[in-house]
Design a protein around this motif. Structure first.
Motif, PDB file in Angstrom:
ATOM      1  N   LEU A 214     -69.525  82.376 -70.813  1.00 47.95           N
ATOM      2  CA  LEU A 214     -69.561  81.754 -69.361  1.00 47.95           C
ATOM      3  C   LEU A 214     -68.238  82.104 -68.694  1.00 47.95           C
ATOM      4  CD1 LEU A 214     -71.004  78.220 -70.010  1.00 47.95           C
ATOM      5  CD2 LEU A 214     -71.771  80.026 -68.510  1.00 47.95           C
ATOM      6  N   ALA A 215     -67.339  82.156 -69.169  1.00 49.97           N
ATOM      7  CA  ALA A 215     -65.986  82.342 -68.310  1.00 49.97           C
ATOM      8  C   ALA A 215     -66.209  83.869 -67.655  1.00 49.97           C
ATOM      9  CB  ALA A 215     -64.812  82.077 -69.093  1.00 49.97           C
TER      10      ALA A 215
ATOM     11  N   TRP B 162     -68.586  85.663 -67.544  1.00 50.71           N
ATOM     12  CA  TRP B 162     -69.779  85.617 -66.460  1.00 50.71           C
ATOM     13  C   TRP B 162     -69.218  85.342 -64.984  1.00 50.71           C
ATOM     14  CZ3 TRP B 162     -74.788  87.554 -66.539  1.00 50.71           C
ATOM     15  CH2 TRP B 162     -75.655  86.983 -65.455  1.00 50.71           C
ATOM     16  N   ALA B 163     -68.613  84.051 -64.940  1.00 54.03           N
ATOM     17  CA  ALA B 163     -68.091  83.591 -63.742  1.00 54.03           C
ATOM     18  C   ALA B 163     -66.928  84.606 -63.308  1.00 54.03           C
ATOM     19  CB  ALA B 163     -67.617  82.007 -64.134  1.00 54.03           C
ATOM     20  N   LYS B 164     -66.184  84.970 -64.072  1.00 53.61           N
ATOM     21  CA  LYS B 164     -65.020  85.845 -63.451  1.00 53.61           C
ATOM     22  C   LYS B 164     -65.944  87.261 -63.067  1.00 53.61           C
ATOM     23  CE  LYS B 164     -61.054  88.415 -65.018  1.00 53.61           C
ATOM     24  NZ  LYS B 164     -60.226  88.963 -66.338  1.00 53.61           N
ATOM     25  N   ARG B 165     -66.763  87.715 -63.444  1.00 56.08           N
ATOM     26  CA  ARG B 165     -67.263  89.062 -62.918  1.00 56.08           C
ATOM     27  C   ARG B 165     -67.976  88.758 -61.502  1.00 56.08           C
ATOM     28  NH1 ARG B 165     -69.137  89.771 -68.226  1.00 56.08           N
ATOM     29  NH2 ARG B 165     -71.191  89.077 -67.866  1.00 56.08           N
ATOM     30  N   ARG B 166     -68.247  87.498 -61.377  1.00 53.44           N
ATOM     31  CA  ARG B 166     -68.801  87.003 -60.057  1.00 53.44           C
ATOM     32  C   ARG B 166     -67.869  86.318 -58.946  1.00 53.44           C
ATOM     33  NH1 ARG B 166     -72.082  88.088 -63.558  1.00 53.44           N
ATOM     34  NH2 ARG B 166     -74.262  88.466 -63.456  1.00 53.44           N
ATOM     35  N   GLU B 167     -66.829  86.437 -59.600  1.00 50.47           N
ATOM     36  CA  GLU B 167     -65.580  86.007 -58.980  1.00 50.47           C
ATOM     37  C   GLU B 167     -65.462  84.499 -58.422  1.00 50.47           C
ATOM     38  OE1 GLU B 167     -65.001  88.494 -55.565  1.00 50.47           O
ATOM     39  OE2 GLU B 167     -64.614  90.132 -56.328  1.00 50.47           O
ATOM     40  N   ARG B 168     -66.015  83.936 -59.359  1.00 48.16           N
ATOM     41  CA  ARG B 168     -66.028  82.302 -59.429  1.00 48.16           C
ATOM     42  C   ARG B 168     -64.863  81.986 -60.169  1.00 48.16           C
ATOM     43  NH1 ARG B 168     -72.207  81.881 -61.016  1.00 48.16           N
ATOM     44  NH2 ARG B 168     -71.351  80.249 -62.482  1.00 48.16           N
ATOM     45  N   LEU B 169     -63.845  82.047 -59.705  1.00 46.00           N
ATOM     46  CA  LEU B 169     -62.428  82.230 -60.418  1.00 46.00           C
ATOM     47  C   LEU B 169     -62.196  80.795 -61.156  1.00 46.00           C
ATOM     48  CD1 LEU B 169     -60.173  84.528 -58.807  1.00 46.00           C
ATOM     49  CD2 LEU B 169     -61.896  84.975 -60.500  1.00 46.00           C
ATOM     50  N   ASP B 170     -62.543  79.634 -60.262  1.00 50.57           N
ATOM     51  CA  ASP B 170     -62.059  78.285 -60.776  1.00 50.57           C
ATOM     52  C   ASP B 170     -63.195  77.918 -62.036  1.00 50.57           C
ATOM     53  OD1 ASP B 170     -60.369  77.809 -58.683  1.00 50.57           O
ATOM     54  OD2 ASP B 170     -61.685  76.730 -57.347  1.00 50.57           O
ATOM     55  N   ASP B 171     -64.568  78.411 -61.811  1.00 50.20           N
ATOM     56  CA  ASP B 171     -65.518  78.009 -62.920  1.00 50.20           C
ATOM     57  C   ASP B 171     -65.024  78.747 -64.174  1.00 50.20           C
ATOM     58  OD1 ASP B 171     -67.612  77.050 -63.928  1.00 50.20           O
ATOM     59  OD2 ASP B 171     -68.863  78.499 -63.286  1.00 50.20           O
TER      60      ASP B 171
ATOM     61  N   TRP C 111     -64.029  77.406 -67.889  1.00 52.43           N
ATOM     62  CA  TRP C 111     -64.828  77.509 -69.365  1.00 52.43           C
ATOM     63  C   TRP C 111     -63.808  78.110 -70.116  1.00 52.43           C
ATOM     64  CZ3 TRP C 111     -68.687  75.189 -70.667  1.00 52.43           C
ATOM     65  CH2 TRP C 111     -69.672  74.796 -69.647  1.00 52.43           C
ATOM     66  N   TYR C 112     -62.893  78.861 -69.740  1.00 51.97           N
ATOM     67  CA  TYR C 112     -61.651  79.555 -70.572  1.00 51.97           C
ATOM     68  C   TYR C 112     -60.952  78.438 -71.192  1.00 51.97           C
ATOM     69  CZ  TYR C 112     -62.053  84.691 -69.373  1.00 51.97           C
ATOM     70  OH  TYR C 112     -62.492  85.719 -69.657  1.00 51.97           O
ATOM     71  N   ARG C 113     -60.532  77.374 -70.181  1.00 51.54           N
ATOM     72  CA  ARG C 113     -59.855  76.214 -71.134  1.00 51.54           C
ATOM     73  C   ARG C 113     -60.626  75.372 -71.978  1.00 51.54           C
ATOM     74  NH1 ARG C 113     -55.076  75.958 -68.762  1.00 51.54           N
ATOM     75  NH2 ARG C 113     -54.528  76.881 -66.769  1.00 51.54           N
TER      76      ARG C 113
END
Length: 355
Positions: free
Chosen positions: A128-129, A131-140, A144-146
């Motif tokens: 998920l992290a 996935w969000a990173k590729r879409r530049e949803r960096l907070d999201d 998920w990384y944490r």
């Protein structure tokens, strides 16, 4: 007739319980046979899957996929079917795998990943992290990384460190990845070297780069062969089943499900070989906790009734005992012979089976 390829000798009580329709016993029995044994390993995996067990559905999908890859004999569609059934039945790993299925939308992909993560599949947090990173949803992505780091998912700390470094948060990136690097992680050592280089600490960065290269050359990835089920301990006891069921019902009627499970475990411990164990949680009791579930087979020769019940029986199963009319059940036994009473979690009911 082909000789079974054994991983371990099957417990006769497991065979008895599996033949009676106990799903947990089917899975444990499957684990006794080599996964390449289509006659027995696959037979019991399939039986458990067809009885509604989500984990068995997931492993049956894997078995069918292997057949499709090796033999190209039409198993691919069956593999996809069982995977979908496992995911919809709530098996977290199946949900994560479904997120990579062909033909699904981006929205469905993310939905499956979220469901997997929320249902306890730890690698899904990293997916998920990413996935969000590729879409530049960096907070999201950071969230998920944490989450993944909290569950010690591999690569989570080094990837979070990379995310933080990309935002210019170099001190946080170092703080994030250093403990993992010092604990021996290959990926974390490489990431720490990169962060230190960006911080201008070139000598320390060079030392960690050498450490990374040394670890990378030495590491050998282990082969991960997940087991379908731990082979359970069993006990076959001779007892008056109706009074035993009445005692369980009495406990369940008071919502004392823990007491009912302790009664099952007391019978199990009384009939198993002695082994070192922690002190009981209460006088005369058997300790609660994370011990592996065991199968109790309570057999009443006088009435011809056999009850199969697990030490970690769910509240639902124990509650459902109260709806059983033992006199009526034994009166309408299928073949007027012996009666076997087995819990089926997929339907949430106790099933009556004859010989």
């Amino acid at each position: 007739m082909a000789v079974p390829r054994l991983v371990r000798e099957p417990d006769p009580n497991l065979v008895l319980a599996a033949q009676a329709g106990d799903v947990g016993a089917m899975k444990a029995l499957a684990a006794c046979y080599d996964p390449g044994d289509r006659q027995l390993h696959e037979r019991w995996v399939r039986a458990a899957a067809e009885s509604g067990d989500p984990e068995a559905m997931y492993w049956l999908s894997d078995i069918c996929l292997n057949h499709a890859l090796l033999n190209k004999d039409g198993y691919e569609a069956e593999a996809a079917d069982w995977l979908g059934r496992a995911a919809h039945a709530g098996w977290p790993e199946a949900m994560r795998v479904m997120s990579g299925a062909r033909g699904i939308s981006a929205q469905e992909r993310e939905l499956w990943l979220r469901r997997a993560a929320q249902n306890g599949d730890r690698p899904a947090s990293v997916d998920l992290a990413r996935w969000a990173k590729r879409r530049e949803r960096l907070d999201d992505a950071e969230h998920w990384y944490r989450m993944a780091m909290a569950h010690r998912v591999p690569y989570a700390c080094s990837e979070l460190s990379s995310l933080l470094a990309g935002q210019g948060r170099l001190s946080e990136a170092e703080e994030c990845v250093r403990p993992e690097a010092e604990a021996g992680s290959v990926a974390a050592a490489g990431q720490l070297a990169d962060v230190l280089h960006k911080l201008g600490r070139t000598q320390e960065a060079a030392t960690w780069r050498e450490t990374y290269e040394h670890r990378r050359d030495e590491v050998r990835a282990p082969v991960n062969v997940p087991e379908l089920a731990t082979v359970a301990a069993t006990a076959l006891v001779t007892t008056a089943v109706v009074p035993f069921v009445q005692a369980l019902i009495s406990q369940a009627a008071q919502d004392a499900y823990g007491q009912a499970r302790r009664l099952i475990r007391r019978m199990l411990h009384r009939n198993q070989q002695p082994s070192p164990a922690p002190e009981p949680a209460e006088p005369g009791g058997v300790p609660d906790g994370d011990e592996e579930p065991s199968l109790l087979i309570a057999e009443d020769p006088e009435t011809g009734i056999t009850l199969f019940v697990w030490s970690n029986a769910s509240d639902e199963a124990l509650r459902a005992l109260s709806s059983l009319d033992m006199g009526e059940l034994t009166a309408r036994r299928p073949d007027q012979g012996r009666v076997r009473i087995v819990w089926h979690p997929d339907t949430g009911t106790w099933h009556l089976r004859g010989e």
